[in-house]
Design a protein around this motif. Sequence first.
Motif, short mmCIF file in Angstrom:
data_model
loop_
_atom_site.label_atom_id
_atom_site.label_comp_id
_atom_site.label_asym_id
_atom_site.label_seq_id
_atom_site.Cartn_x
_atom_site.Cartn_y
_atom_site.Cartn_z
N LEU A 55 -2.00 -4.13 -8.32
CA LEU A 55 -2.55 -2.83 -7.95
C LEU A 55 -2.16 -1.75 -8.96
O LEU A 55 -2.97 -0.89 -9.29
CB LEU A 55 -2.09 -2.42 -6.55
CG LEU A 55 -2.71 -3.20 -5.40
CD1 LEU A 55 -2.07 -2.79 -4.08
CD2 LEU A 55 -4.21 -3.00 -5.35
N ALA A 56 -0.93 -1.80 -9.45
CA ALA A 56 -0.48 -0.81 -10.43
C ALA A 56 -1.34 -0.89 -11.69
O ALA A 56 -1.69 0.14 -12.28
CB ALA A 56 0.99 -1.04 -10.78
N LEU A 84 14.24 -5.51 -1.92
CA LEU A 84 12.98 -5.98 -1.35
C LEU A 84 12.13 -6.73 -2.37
O LEU A 84 11.48 -7.72 -2.06
CB LEU A 84 12.19 -4.81 -0.77
CG LEU A 84 10.90 -5.18 -0.06
CD1 LEU A 84 11.20 -6.03 1.17
CD2 LEU A 84 10.15 -3.94 0.34
N TRP A 85 12.14 -6.25 -3.60
CA TRP A 85 11.32 -6.87 -4.65
C TRP A 85 11.74 -8.32 -4.90
O TRP A 85 10.92 -9.16 -5.24
CB TRP A 85 11.40 -6.06 -5.93
CG TRP A 85 11.03 -4.64 -5.71
CD1 TRP A 85 11.88 -3.58 -5.60
CD2 TRP A 85 9.72 -4.10 -5.52
NE1 TRP A 85 11.18 -2.43 -5.36
CE2 TRP A 85 9.85 -2.72 -5.31
CE3 TRP A 85 8.45 -4.66 -5.51
CZ2 TRP A 85 8.76 -1.88 -5.09
CZ3 TRP A 85 7.36 -3.84 -5.29
CH2 TRP A 85 7.52 -2.46 -5.09
N ARG A 102 0.83 -1.21 0.00
CA ARG A 102 0.00 0.00 0.00
C ARG A 102 0.86 1.27 0.00
O ARG A 102 0.55 2.22 -0.70
CB ARG A 102 -0.96 0.01 1.19
CG ARG A 102 -2.25 -0.75 0.91
CD ARG A 102 -3.30 -0.45 1.97
NE ARG A 102 -2.93 -0.94 3.29
CZ ARG A 102 -3.09 -2.19 3.70
NH1 ARG A 102 -3.61 -3.08 2.89
NH2 ARG A 102 -2.75 -2.55 4.92
N GLU A 103 1.93 1.26 0.77
CA GLU A 103 2.82 2.43 0.82
C GLU A 103 3.49 2.67 -0.54
O GLU A 103 3.56 3.80 -1.01
CB GLU A 103 3.88 2.27 1.91
CG GLU A 103 3.35 2.45 3.30
CD GLU A 103 2.73 3.83 3.52
OE1 GLU A 103 3.35 4.84 3.14
OE2 GLU A 103 1.63 3.89 4.09
N PHE A 104 3.98 1.60 -1.15
CA PHE A 104 4.58 1.74 -2.48
C PHE A 104 3.55 2.26 -3.48
O PHE A 104 3.84 3.12 -4.30
CB PHE A 104 5.14 0.41 -2.99
CG PHE A 104 6.39 -0.03 -2.29
CD1 PHE A 104 7.49 0.81 -2.18
CD2 PHE A 104 6.48 -1.31 -1.76
CE1 PHE A 104 8.65 0.39 -1.55
CE2 PHE A 104 7.64 -1.74 -1.13
CZ PHE A 104 8.72 -0.89 -1.02
N MET A 105 2.33 1.76 -3.38
CA MET A 105 1.29 2.16 -4.33
C MET A 105 0.91 3.62 -4.15
O MET A 105 0.65 4.31 -5.13
CB MET A 105 0.05 1.28 -4.19
CG MET A 105 0.16 -0.04 -4.91
SD MET A 105 0.75 0.06 -6.61
CE MET A 105 -0.38 1.20 -7.34
N ARG A 106 0.89 4.10 -2.92
CA ARG A 106 0.58 5.52 -2.71
C ARG A 106 1.58 6.40 -3.43
O ARG A 106 1.22 7.38 -4.09
CB ARG A 106 0.57 5.85 -1.22
CG ARG A 106 -0.69 5.45 -0.53
CD ARG A 106 -0.74 6.00 0.90
NE ARG A 106 -1.73 5.25 1.64
CZ ARG A 106 -1.47 4.50 2.69
NH1 ARG A 106 -0.25 4.42 3.18
NH2 ARG A 106 -2.42 3.83 3.29
#
Length: 108
Positions: free
Chosen positions: A74-75, A60-61, A32-36
Amino acid sequence: AREEIAALAPLVQQAADHGDEAAQTIIDDAVREFMRAVESVIGGLGLAGENFRLVLSGGLWKAVPVIHQDFEKLAKKIAPWVRVHRLAVEPARRAVQLAIEHIWNTSS
């Protein structure tokens, strides 16, 4: 330190794979943080309806593959034509490679 936290990433993935709710919450929150951040950039640049490549950098990925998978889903909801890829070579390493190539080519 950052490295110590990053070292825990595979353990969080492993715990989530075994049904640990706290580990899954950590992963969901990270996505969610990455998506924001990405949603803000995509919106700011007007890319939502465009076909573009989104390159992900950092360990991390790779350490937590489910983050990459969830992030990509999500993207695509925000920008259906986005192509999500992991960076093949980290920027610092590539910069060194380019510098060596430049020195090699200019010294001939």
